[in-house]
Design an enzyme around this catalytic site. Structure first.
Site, PDB file in Angstrom:
ATOM      1  N   ASN A 103      11.590   0.801   1.221  1.00 12.47           N
ATOM      2  CA  ASN A 103      10.454   1.700   1.454  1.00 12.47           C
ATOM      3  C   ASN A 103       9.703   1.383   2.750  1.00 12.47           C
ATOM      4  OD1 ASN A 103       7.994   3.440   0.490  1.00 12.47           O
ATOM      5  ND2 ASN A 103       7.154   1.397   0.877  1.00 12.47           N
TER       6      ASN A 103
ATOM      7  N   LYS B 249      15.360   7.781  10.290  1.00 16.48           N
ATOM      8  CA  LYS B 249      15.474   8.328   8.929  1.00 16.48           C
ATOM      9  C   LYS B 249      16.811   9.051   8.741  1.00 16.48           C
ATOM     10  CE  LYS B 249      11.537   6.800   7.371  1.00 16.48           C
ATOM     11  NZ  LYS B 249      11.497   5.788   6.310  1.00 16.48           N
TER      12      LYS B 249
ATOM     13  N   ILE C  64       3.408  13.678   2.554  1.00 13.45           N
ATOM     14  CA  ILE C  64       2.807  12.959   1.423  1.00 13.45           C
ATOM     15  C   ILE C  64       1.485  12.344   1.897  1.00 13.45           C
ATOM     16  CG2 ILE C  64       3.179  11.152  -0.332  1.00 13.45           C
ATOM     17  CD1 ILE C  64       5.374  13.342  -0.408  1.00 13.45           C
TER      18      ILE C  64
ATOM     19  N   TYR D 272      11.421   8.048  14.980  1.00 12.61           N
ATOM     20  CA  TYR D 272      11.286   8.051  13.507  1.00 12.61           C
ATOM     21  C   TYR D 272      12.372   8.925  12.862  1.00 12.61           C
ATOM     22  CZ  TYR D 272       8.840   8.619   8.988  1.00 12.61           C
ATOM     23  OH  TYR D 272       8.511   8.645   7.653  1.00 12.61           O
TER      24      TYR D 272
ATOM     25  N   SER E 222      13.246  10.563   4.997  1.00 11.34           N
ATOM     26  CA  SER E 222      12.202  11.569   5.258  1.00 11.34           C
ATOM     27  C   SER E 222      12.883  12.891   5.545  1.00 11.34           C
ATOM     28  CB  SER E 222      11.379  11.155   6.481  1.00 11.34           C
ATOM     29  OG  SER E 222      10.594  12.244   6.921  1.00 11.34           O
TER      30      SER E 222
ATOM     31  N   ALA F 277      15.286   9.755  14.089  1.00  9.02           N
ATOM     32  CA  ALA F 277      16.597   9.107  14.251  1.00  9.02           C
ATOM     33  C   ALA F 277      16.759   7.984  13.229  1.00  9.02           C
ATOM     34  CB  ALA F 277      16.750   8.560  15.667  1.00  9.02           C
TER      35      ALA F 277
ATOM     36  N   ARG G 298       0.844  -1.206   0.000  1.00  7.88           N
ATOM     37  CA  ARG G 298       0.000   0.000   0.000  1.00  7.88           C
ATOM     38  C   ARG G 298       0.873   1.247   0.000  1.00  7.88           C
ATOM     39  NH1 ARG G 298      -0.471   1.649   5.693  1.00  7.88           N
ATOM     40  NH2 ARG G 298       0.032  -0.111   7.020  1.00  7.88           N
TER      41      ARG G 298
ATOM     42  N   VAL H 243      10.952  -7.120   6.899  1.00  7.46           N
ATOM     43  CA  VAL H 243      12.311  -6.611   6.670  1.00  7.46           C
ATOM     44  C   VAL H 243      13.225  -6.746   7.891  1.00  7.46           C
ATOM     45  CG1 VAL H 243      11.701  -5.008   4.813  1.00  7.46           C
ATOM     46  CG2 VAL H 243      11.648  -4.199   7.193  1.00  7.46           C
TER      47      VAL H 243
HETATM   48  P1  NAP Z   1       2.253   3.230   4.814  1.00  9.20           P
HETATM   49  O1  NAP Z   1       1.067   3.577   3.970  1.00  9.20           O
HETATM   50  O2  NAP Z   1       2.058   3.036   6.277  1.00  9.20           O
HETATM   51  O3  NAP Z   1       2.960   1.945   4.171  1.00  9.20           O
HETATM   52  C1  NAP Z   1       4.072   1.355   4.791  1.00  9.20           C
HETATM   53  C2  NAP Z   1       4.240  -0.038   4.253  1.00  9.20           C
HETATM   54  O4  NAP Z   1       5.336  -0.653   4.928  1.00  9.20           O
HETATM   55  C3  NAP Z   1       3.009  -0.903   4.508  1.00  9.20           C
HETATM   56  O5  NAP Z   1       2.715  -1.631   3.351  1.00  9.20           O
HETATM   57  C4  NAP Z   1       3.475  -1.814   5.633  1.00  9.20           C
HETATM   58  O6  NAP Z   1       2.892  -3.089   5.639  1.00  9.20           O
HETATM   59  C5  NAP Z   1       4.941  -1.960   5.310  1.00  9.20           C
HETATM   60  N1  NAP Z   1       5.683  -2.459   6.463  1.00  9.20           N
HETATM   61  C6  NAP Z   1       5.612  -2.039   7.751  1.00  9.20           C
HETATM   62  N2  NAP Z   1       6.428  -2.782   8.521  1.00  9.20           N
HETATM   63  C7  NAP Z   1       7.036  -3.682   7.701  1.00  9.20           C
HETATM   64  C8  NAP Z   1       7.973  -4.733   7.909  1.00  9.20           C
HETATM   65  N3  NAP Z   1       8.473  -5.011   9.130  1.00  9.20           N
HETATM   66  N4  NAP Z   1       8.362  -5.486   6.842  1.00  9.20           N
HETATM   67  C9  NAP Z   1       7.850  -5.231   5.610  1.00  9.20           C
HETATM   68  N5  NAP Z   1       6.956  -4.259   5.358  1.00  9.20           N
HETATM   69  C10 NAP Z   1       6.541  -3.497   6.391  1.00  9.20           C
HETATM   70  O7  NAP Z   1       3.376   4.342   4.686  1.00  9.20           O
HETATM   71  P2  NAP Z   1       3.773   5.319   3.482  1.00  9.20           P
HETATM   72  O8  NAP Z   1       3.288   6.656   3.823  1.00  9.20           O
HETATM   73  O9  NAP Z   1       3.447   4.702   2.184  1.00  9.20           O
HETATM   74  O10 NAP Z   1       5.368   5.338   3.706  1.00  9.20           O
HETATM   75  C11 NAP Z   1       6.286   4.623   2.893  1.00  9.20           C
HETATM   76  C12 NAP Z   1       7.687   5.076   3.253  1.00  9.20           C
HETATM   77  O11 NAP Z   1       7.800   6.492   3.020  1.00  9.20           O
HETATM   78  C13 NAP Z   1       8.020   4.856   4.725  1.00  9.20           C
HETATM   79  O12 NAP Z   1       9.375   4.477   4.858  1.00  9.20           O
HETATM   80  C14 NAP Z   1       7.815   6.227   5.330  1.00  9.20           C
HETATM   81  O13 NAP Z   1       8.582   6.418   6.486  1.00  9.20           O
HETATM   82  C15 NAP Z   1       8.283   7.119   4.187  1.00  9.20           C
HETATM   83  N6  NAP Z   1       7.763   8.487   4.259  1.00  9.20           N
HETATM   84  C16 NAP Z   1       6.424   8.744   4.190  1.00  9.20           C
HETATM   85  C17 NAP Z   1       5.995  10.067   4.263  1.00  9.20           C
HETATM   86  C18 NAP Z   1       4.540  10.428   4.180  1.00  9.20           C
HETATM   87  O14 NAP Z   1       4.246  11.636   4.289  1.00  9.20           O
HETATM   88  N7  NAP Z   1       3.633   9.509   3.974  1.00  9.20           N
HETATM   89  C19 NAP Z   1       6.911  11.097   4.413  1.00  9.20           C
HETATM   90  C20 NAP Z   1       8.261  10.797   4.480  1.00  9.20           C
HETATM   91  C21 NAP Z   1       8.676   9.484   4.396  1.00  9.20           C
HETATM   92  P3  NAP Z   1       1.507  -3.414   6.413  1.00  9.20           P
HETATM   93  O15 NAP Z   1       0.455  -2.828   5.534  1.00  9.20           O
HETATM   94  O16 NAP Z   1       1.453  -4.897   6.484  1.00  9.20           O
HETATM   95  O17 NAP Z   1       1.607  -2.762   7.748  1.00  9.20           O
END
Ligand code: NAP
Length: 243
Positions: free
Chosen positions: A86, A155, A184, A151, A138, A153, A15, A60
């Site tokens: 990711n 990143k 995002i 978080y 991030s 730390a 997702r 992971v």
């Molecule tokens: P998200 O919608 O919460 O998706 C995160 C994904 O990571 C989910 O599919 C989740 O799986 C998976 N995941 C969590 N723990 C895991 C593990 N131990 N092993 C494998 N997969 C795992 O988050 P997102 O917003 O798309 O974020 C994606 C990346 O972008 C992250 O690294 C986040 O820190 C970074 N980011 C996001 C933003 C933002 O504004 N959204 C900003 C900066 C950085 P489940 O569905 O099974 O939990």
């Protein structure tokens, strides 16, 4: 850009941003491994994105899961050309209230997970003498953020990992870069309070939240042949928030 015959692993691609990264790679003709914790989300993504995707459940934080993931990737498609680290989580609270458990969990998934996935991928890519590793960090890894000590730390650590791996792997034709997304729109940021969302938006020079497609487009570029002379960099995709 064209990724025909290239194989890409995207962790956490059931997702959110990871799913959109996978979708853009598929549109550019790559073979894509959809990897996540949730088998239901993997199956749904694979059925939506089509026959160039293959789903493998992997946590992971487990080197056994990651070893099996790469073994299956090589068996199915014959190479590993791009790894996108990711997968990530948040467990936000003020530092003085933060449990050790929440510190450890965030560092384990966001940072140690990327280390383990990178270590195993690097062995394959070094032998191939080519590869791309892209870490989704991030902007809070650059700026810090109240309520996100764990978080931020993790990143910031990912940026150190990116630069060190870039130096170690450059001579083998493997580049390692990081993307630092800002605010995002995904399920992760949906959890933020209305106040936090409004505060982010008011400070973004481009006056809109980012979309998963904005982050994915930057990943496509860093994974492409056109980016072959770029390594060890951090690209902010944040509407100008951290300029
Ligand atoms: P998200 O919608 O919460 O998706 C995160 C994904 O990571 C989910 O599919 C989740 O799986 C998976 N995941 C969590 N723990 C895991 C593990 N131990 N092993 C494998 N997969 C795992 O988050 P997102 O917003 O798309 O974020 C994606 C990346 O972008 C992250 O690294 C986040 O820190 C970074 N980011 C996001 C933003 C933002 O504004 N959204 C900003 C900066 C950085 P489940 O569905 O099974 O939990």
């Amino acid at each position: 850009m064209d990724f025909t015959n290239k194989t890409v692993v995207v962790t956490g691609s059931g997702r959110g941003i990871g799913k959109e990264i996978a979708a853009q790679f598929v549109r550019l003709k790559a073979n894509v491994i959809i990897s996540d914790l949730d088998q239901g989300a993997i199956d749904e993504t694979v059925s939506q994105l089509g026959s160039k995707t293959f789903g493998i459940k992997a946590n992971v934080t487990s080197s056994d899961d990651l070893g099996a993931l790469y073994e299956k990737t090589l068996e199915k498609f014959g190479s590993l050309d791009v790894l996108v680290n990711n997968a990530g989580i948040t467990r936000d609270t003020l530092l003085v209230r933060m449990d050790e458990k929440d510190w450890d969990m965030v560092l384990d998934i966001n940072l140690k997970g990327a280390f383990l996935a990178t270590k195993l991928a690097a062995k394959i890519m070094m032998k191939q003498r080519r590869g791309r590793i892209i870490n989704i960090s991030s902007i809070v890894g650059l700026t810090g953020n109240a309520g996100q000590a764990n978080y931020s730390a993790s990143k910031a650590g990912l940026i150190g990992l990116t630069k060190s791996a870039a130096k170690e792997l450059a001579s083998r034709g493997v580049t390692v870069n990081a993307i630092a997304p800002g605010y995002i729109q995904t399920e992760m940021t949906e959890k933020l309070s209305d106040e936090a969302k409004a505060s982010f938006l008011s400070n973004i020079p481009l006056k809109r939240a980012g979309l998963p497609s904005d982050v994915a487009a930057a990943v496509m570029f860093l994974a492409s042949d056109e980016a072959s002379y770029i390594t060890g960099q951090v690209l902010a995709v944040d509407g100008g928030l951290t300029m």
